[in-house]
Design a protein around this motif. Structure first.
Motif, mmCIF file in Angstrom:
data_model
loop_
_atom_site.group_PDB
_atom_site.id
_atom_site.type_symbol
_atom_site.label_atom_id
_atom_site.label_comp_id
_atom_site.label_asym_id
_atom_site.label_seq_id
_atom_site.Cartn_x
_atom_site.Cartn_y
_atom_site.Cartn_z
ATOM 1 N N PRO A 155 0.927 -1.058 -0.080
ATOM 2 C CA PRO A 155 -0.067 0.068 -0.116
ATOM 3 C C PRO A 155 0.845 1.256 -0.002
ATOM 4 O O PRO A 155 1.790 1.380 0.923
ATOM 5 N N ASP A 156 0.762 2.061 -0.963
ATOM 6 C CA ASP A 156 1.739 3.106 -1.311
ATOM 7 C C ASP A 156 2.008 4.395 -0.085
ATOM 8 O O ASP A 156 1.012 4.729 0.338
ATOM 9 N N LYS A 157 3.185 4.466 0.127
ATOM 10 C CA LYS A 157 3.436 5.318 1.057
ATOM 11 C C LYS A 157 3.171 6.592 0.544
ATOM 12 O O LYS A 157 2.957 7.739 1.003
ATOM 13 N N LEU A 158 3.616 6.738 -0.751
ATOM 14 C CA LEU A 158 3.557 7.985 -1.346
ATOM 15 C C LEU A 158 2.291 8.551 -1.536
ATOM 16 O O LEU A 158 2.084 9.892 -1.587
ATOM 17 N N GLU A 159 1.276 7.912 -1.696
ATOM 18 C CA GLU A 159 -0.108 8.214 -1.679
ATOM 19 C C GLU A 159 -0.278 9.505 -0.783
ATOM 20 O O GLU A 159 -0.867 10.356 -1.049
#
Lengths: 782, 588
Positions: free
Chosen positions: B127-131
């Motif tokens: 699950p993208d941390k960048l989101e």
């Protein structure tokens, strides 16, 4: 039914809108790093494998030579990394820096930098390169990396997954990588990280100083409780490794497993990336069991079995069968859960459900499991339970379920031991379990078996055998994959040994052993209460003997929280020693009633000890008749249960009563019969008391003898008394030492040895000034 | 409710001023591209019949700084309308005025959101941390300005939205309260607040502006908190005040009836709603649920057809069609449509639960369990999913196992008799009669919906030989049945028979006679009843001498009034602590 497949297919997508089917494996920045690491290693190794060409100097520069130990270190490191969750780059660099050859490390770092600086192109080229590496061995006999090896498989998996990515996905991957890389090296500070290895730390500190937006943003992530740093990502495969490893450790050696808190965070991390992973819920359930957290454990268990369905199975008929199985075991596990938390009725209800379902489908294996739970849950000690256990033994043996058989055999042995079976038959029966454990190499059950034998020997009063069995538990080779078994039985064995030391007055050693147990079973673990109980008991016994009332009562309070019944017995004894006779009497009689009414819950040994405590109390108050009746009852009971040692001890008490009733010759003959047992198996205190009693009996009996005989018997008594005093001194039992010294002085006086008498009197005086007597009740005691 | 009546005293502004307010709100919101809020305002202002000086309101002096940068604003606004958010944000990034600043931030926010959604299908790996990184940047910027109080009401709202996205709920509530205080006409901010408030206590603790919008907010949140009666009161009052034509209010009223399971009222309200606003799709999924419960097949078919015509790619449409297929017993197709709804909106909770129900109908228990679990994962407070799971396991004949689920459901809906009944029946199956008794009693006390609680309770008492309690429970049951007009020959005849015997044993010959007489009305018990009657006659004959006064004889059927049976209207509550009965009817 055609619809079903599509239905299950449609059910797959996760709750957050990720509609793609869940992959077992995924390319992540961390995995790219691993690939690079392995790749660089292979490149270097390739150079070494160059075929020897005559005339050409083949000496490699020492920088490039890889020694065997370096190879080994590298391989173990890679293996560990492959099986653990994704790490941040900083962590990875820390771990690898010391192990890798500087050359590989530099290459590795350079390549990562290249990826970072030059966008997606080198990344995609790299994967192509990997592919080439796998397919084109330098020499046909010696490929750089064998495609069926562990690393080869990893390579192939990664290449496959990478190939299946669309371009937009590759860009996402690249962005992730960029972020991953920037966590160590500040964003776009390319010039700074020129000398990468050296300035690593500098760039980190610099980054924290620079308050860029992203740094702030990262800081605020702590506010929000989302731990982006600590928790790594688990792919399905990694999660499976992790679960099986931790699950094994929890069962086999709890101390080696992660701490409950840490494990729980890892599990929630894992669930975040694999929400459909039922096993993770089970691991969480186990973790909660160990900290005795009921609510979450229940939630986890239910969640696990709700999720526990296998959609990959295409065969429909097969699938429903599997579902049924999972449901049965769900009920079974629920029963286990309730039992662990002491909810017997709930456990029974759940178990009945499991049994009914298993019966409907003729699942004998499940039924056997249920049966073994059933006799565990049912009240111990009635014939019904015994027959249940016996049936479980036969049936499980038939179906070759060695662990159940072994457990049932042990349970039956215990049952028989409590129900007056001959010790020889009980111990012999235990042998059956040992054989099974040996045949199927079940170290866990071996330990349990020996621990139980130690307990049995202890009950029968064979001290040395008990000690030996406990030591055997500790000496067994129980390692599985390098991890030694470290369960309840080990803790019990340690405690038993500690008690034996304490009984000998070796308190220092006893505490040392307890400390070891403390280290092995830290306070928050499941079995910690065992050593805590023993620690308090030993403390109590010691302080009681040395008259440190405060310490004793402190230990009592500690004990109350751990073992209610032991607490009651000991508080009765404590009150008796303090001279609070009426409370002591009521406490002990109540306890005795409680034990006799719930006899199946207690070992017969405990009842005997209660009766002896009561007898002691009666003796102190001069109520010989009541004391005798208690002692006789104790003797019958211990004879019935073959408790040889307690039998002898009770006989000593009886002899003492007879002495007090002026029947020393009867007492002497009784002592002659039983003294050997007490002297060979008894604790220091018991031995001293017996000898003291013997000395007094001899002296009292000497009254009717002729003068010369009398003198020799007095001399003999003096000899005995010196041993007694020594033993009491060893135990720090000052009051008893005083008492014995006084008696010795009187004996000398009787014989007219004035000098010795005066010496004893002087000793007594000294002792008395040091430890003045407070209570009067202790004069008349064994 | 004291606080509602006191609240309306402050309801002073005239309709025309409200309408003017709404006009202004609509324009402000639409300039800022807050489409839903502006739609809401427009909808409401359309419904108000009051004279307004449009001309005066429409010619508003804009602030000079806004006029100065109007060209940039125009460009951004056009890009915004074309959903090119990044471009829109770029062109107003240097603007100083508040509106342009809002557009800039909002554009960035939406651009990130859009990218996230677009990327969702091909998300890989973790699950993208960048989101969240983008939100954090936005948050930092907004927080700085918020701290020095440079934000207007709309920007504060945006700040709150970002906070909520970052799961900083406590801070978000504070910020939203601030937002509604500085811009009370912005409905979006109120709505966000609704989703964040979880109970009445925290609602009362908020310091809200004393604005007429507050009533709409309170009505909405009461409905959300399942305080339907309070909500209805507010809406009733608003309708009296002149909002009777508002489709929003009508839909809310319909939802309230739907929540209260007043099916007929709900159907009426929904029908009214569709007449007012025939192309409306919102709330139609709930309408279809009520139609489903009433089994109005033709209406449901009609509704499904209409929705499908309007827009077949809306989750509401899919649910309506799914419900329709379900009613037609075509469960596979129903599942298909629920799945489609979920594809359109994976957070669409009730579709998971409904899908679970459909799988149950298809006897595919595993899939049902999965679907229900998924629903719970999205919202752990979804009692229907818990209940569904319980039912599934009950069907699998695991009464003990399903207890856990029913207990969860009951915990979430303490005043729902169905949960208590399910729990009670499971306990009964497990032979844990004391617990079962408690459950049935509880079900009766909170207002039994199926009318089964009392008879079950009575039978339990009978089984346990608690005669007095059994008798009073049977009596109560008969009274209830008479009142409600329900009829179940089996149960009633048994009740009468038991009562006859009971009174006979205690020599209450009149009561015994009455009950036995009733009992003869049921063919299957007639013979037994006659036996009892005979017995009564005999006893009367014997005791004639002892009792001088004449015994009233009445042989006509149905002439017995229930009064003599009405000895005690309640089962003695030995088995139930009164604590459990507390939330009986709520606060009124």
């Amino acid at each position: 039914m055609a619809g079903v497949d599509s239905q299950t297919e449609l059910l797959r997508f996760g709750p957050v809108g990720k509609t793609g089917p869940t992959h077992k494996e995924q390319v992540t920045p961390h995995k790219i790093s691993l690939l690079v690491l392995i790749y660089e290693y292979c490149e270097l190794k390739k150079k070494q494998n160059q075929p020897f060409i005559f005339g050409q100097s083949n000496t490699l520069d020492p920088e490039e030579r890889i020694s065997e130990s370096e190879k080994r270190d590298f391989m173990t490191l890679i293996l560990k990394l492959l099986q653990s969750p994704d790490l941040p780059l900083k962590e990875l660099l820390n771990q690898t820096q010391n192990i890798l050859k500087p050359k590989i490390f530099d290459e590795f770092v350079d390549r990562l930098k290249e990826f970072y600086e030059e966008d997606v192109l080198p990344l995609m080229d790299f994967f192509q390169e990997l592919h080439r590496m796998l397919t084109e061995p330098i020499t046909p006999e010696m490929p750089v990396i064998s495609s069926s090896s562990l690393l080869g498989l990893f390579f192939r998996r990664m290449i496959l997954v990478f190939d299946s990515l669309s371009f937009s996905q590759v860009t996402i991957l690249y962005n992730q990588f960029k972020h991953y890389y920037e966590e160590v090296n500040g964003p776009a500070q390319i010039d700074e990280s020129e000398n990468f290895g050296g300035s690593l730390m500098d760039s980190i500190t610099k980054e924290t100083e620079r308050l860029t937006c992203s740094a702030l943003g990262r800081e605020s992530s702590h506010l929000g409780g989302t731990k982006s740093e600590s928790g790594g990502y688990f792919s399905h495969k990694q999660a499976e490794y992790f679960i099986s490893r931790q699950g094994f450790l929890l069962q086999h050696n709890e101390k080696e497993a992660m701490s409950p808190k840490e494990l729980q965070t890892q599990i929630s991390n894992m669930l975040q990336s694999n929400p459909a992973l039922a096993e993770a819920h089970f691991l969480s359930y186990m973790n909660n069991l160990r900290v005795k957290e009921y609510c979450t454990a229940v939630h986890n268990l239910f969640h696990c079995f709700d999720r526990n369905t296998n959609f990959t199975d295409v065969n429909l008929a097969n699938k429903t069968v599997e579902e049924d199985v999972s449901r049965r075991y769900a009920s079974l596990n629920l029963a286990g859960l309730h039992f662990r938390f002491g909810h017997k009725e709930e456990a029974l209800a759940a178990l009945q459900e499991a049994i009914r379902m298993a019966q409907e489908t003729n699942d004998h294996v499940c039924l056997q499991h249920a049966l073994s739970w059933l006799h565990r849950i049912e009240d111990a000690g009635n014939t019904r339970t015994a027959s249940l256990i016996a049936r479980s033994v036969d049936k499980s043996e038939e179906m070759s379920l060695p662990n159940i058989t072994s457990l049932s055999v042990q349970a039956l042995a215990k049952h028989n031991a409590f129900f007056t079976a001959r010790p020889s038959s009980v111990i012999e029966y235990m042998l059956k379990s040992d054989i099974l454990n040996c045949q199927h190499s079940q170290p866990h059950f071996m330990c349990v078996s020996y621990a139980q034998k130690a307990a049995l020997w202890h009950m029968y009063g064979k001290r040395e055998s008990s000690s030996m069995c406990s030591q055997l538990v500790l000496n067994l080779d129980t390692s599985e994959g390098g991890i030694y078994h470290n369960g309840e039985s080990v803790c019990l064995a340690l405690c038993n040994i500690a008690r034996i030391f304490a009984d000998e007055g070796n308190y220092v050693l006893a505490l040392e052993v307890i400390n070891n147990a403390k280290q092995r079973f830290p306070p928050q673990t499941q079995h910690a209460h065992l050593w805590m109980t023993y620690e308090q008991e030993i403390m109590f016994d010691r302080s009681l003997l040395s008259q440190k009332d405060e310490l004793a009562s402190q230990a009592l309070t500690g004990l109350q929280a751990l073992d209610e019944d032991e607490y009651k017995l000991r508080s009765g004894i404590f009150k008796k020693e303090k001279g609070d006779v009426s409370t002591a009497l009521s406490t002990l009689t109540r306890l005795k009633e409680h034990v006799t009414t719930n006899s199946q819950k207690f070992s017969p040994e405990f009842l005997c000890r209660v009766m002896l405590a009561l007898a002691d109390l009666y003796i102190q108050t001069g109520n010989h008749i009541s004391a005798t009746s208690q002692i006789l009852e104790c003797i019958t009971k211990s004879e019935e249960h073959h408790l040889e040692y307690l039998h002898s001890l009770a006989a000593v008490y009886l002899a003492f009563v007879q002495l007090l009733m002026r029947l020393p010759e009867k007492g002497l003959s009784l002592l002659d019969q039983h003294m050997v047992t007490v002297l060979s198996h008894g604790s220091c205190l018991d031995r001293a008391r017996t000898l003291y009693c013997y000395a007094r009996c001899t002296v009292a009996d000497g009254n009717r003898l002729s003068a010369t005989d009398r003198k020799s018997s007095l001399l003999q008594a003096i000899n005995t008394m010196t041993t007694v005093i020594e033993l009491f001194k060893k135990l720090d039992a000052h009051m008893r030492v005083k008492d014995a010294t006084y008696y010795l002085a009187r004996l000398y006086h009787e014989l007219g040895y004035t000098a010795e008498r005066n010496k004893c009197a002087y000793e007594f005086k000294q002792l008395d000034s040091q430890f003045p007597t407070h209570s009067q009740g202790t004069v008349l005691r064994l | 409710m004291a606080d509602i009546s006191s609240l309306f005293k402050t309801f002073t502004p005239s309709l025309s001023s409200i309408k003017a307010d709404l006009l202004r709100a609509n324009r402000e919101c639409s300039q800022r591209k807050l489409f839903h809020s502006s739609k809401w305002a427009a909808e409401l202002l359309y419904s108000i019949e009051a004279p307004v000086d449009y001309k005066q309101i429409l010619t508003v002096q804009e602030r000079p700084d806004f006029v100065e940068e109007y060209d940039k604003f125009c460009l951004a606004s056009s890009f915004f309308d074309l959903k090119e958010y990044d471009r829109a944000a770029f062109f107003v990034q240097d603007c100083k005025n508040k509106k342009a600043y809002f557009l800039h931030m909002y554009g960035r926010y939406l651009a990130d959101e859009k990218r996230k959604l677009d990327n969702a299908p091909d998300s890989i790996g973790p699950p993208d941390k960048l989101e969240n990184e983008h939100f954090k940047t936005l948050k930092t910027e907004l927080a700085k300005k918020y701290a020095i109080k440079e934000l207007d009401g709309f920007c504060i709202y945006l700040y709150g939205v970002v906070l909520k996205k970052l799961d900083l709920l406590k801070e978000a509530i504070e910020v939203f309260v601030d937002a509604v205080n500085s811009e009370p006409l912005h409905w979006g901010a109120w709505l966000e607040l609704v989703t964040l408030i979880k109970d009445k206590e925290s609602l009362l603790a908020l310091s809200l502006p004393n604005h007429w919008m507050k009533h709409f907010f309170l009505g909405h949140i009461y409905l959300e908190l399942q305080l339907n009666e309070e909500g209805l009161k507010i809406y009733q009052h608003l309708m009296d005040k002149g909002f009777v034509k508002s489709s929003y209010i009508v839909s809310q009223v319909a939802m309230a009836y739907n929540n209260m399971r007043e099916v007929d009222m709900a159907v009426n309200a929904f029908t009214e709603l569709t007449e007012m606003d025939p192309y409306r799709l919102e709330n139609m999924d709930y309408f279809s649920n009520t139609l489903y419960i009433k089994e109005m097949r033709a209406d449901l078919a009609h509704l499904a057809h209409r929705c499908c015509d309007i827009d077949k790619y809306r989750e509401e449409t899919c649910v309506v069609i799914g419900n329709y297929y379900s009613l037609r017993q075509q469960h596979e197709k129903a599942v298909l449509y629920f799945q489609r709804a979920l594809k359109l909106n994976p957070q669409y909770l009730s579709a998971w639960t409904l899908m679970g129900h459909e799988f149950m109908e298809l006897k595919n228990t595993t899939a049902a369990i999965q679907a229900y679990r998924q629903a719970i994962e999205i919202n752990i407070r979804d009692y229907r999913a818990w209940y569904g799971l319980g039912q599934t396991y009950e069907i699998l004949k695991m009464p003990f196992y399903c207890l856990y689920y029913y207990r969860q459901a009951q915990k979430l809906r303490p005043n729902d008799s169905r949960m208590a009944m399910a729990l009670g029946e499971s306990y009964e199956k497990l032979e844990r009669l004391q617990e079962a008794k408690k459950c049935f009693w509880k079900a009766h006390v909170v207002g039994d919906m199926e009318g089964m609680a009392l008879i079950k309770l009575a039978k339990l008492h009978e089984r346990l030989n608690e005669e007095d309690q059994a008798a009073s429970a049977y009596t109560e049951y008969i009274n209830e049945a008479n009142r409600m007009g329900t009829f179940s020959a089996e149960d009633q005849s048994q009740a009468y028979k038991y009562l006859a015997n009971y009174h006979l044993l205690r020599n209450n010959l009149d009561d015994a006679y009455a009950a036995a007489q009733k009992c003869t009305e049921f063919p299957e018990r007639r013979e037994e009843a006659k036996g009892i009657l005979k017995d009564i006659q005999n006893r009367r004959a014997r005791s004639e001498g002892a009792y001088p006064h004449p015994v009233r004889m009445d042989d006509s059927l149905g002439s017995i009034c229930p009064d003599p049976l009405n000895i005690s209207t309640r089962t003695p509550s030995v088995c139930l602590s009164p604590v459990n009965l507390k939330f009986d009817i709520g606060d009124d």
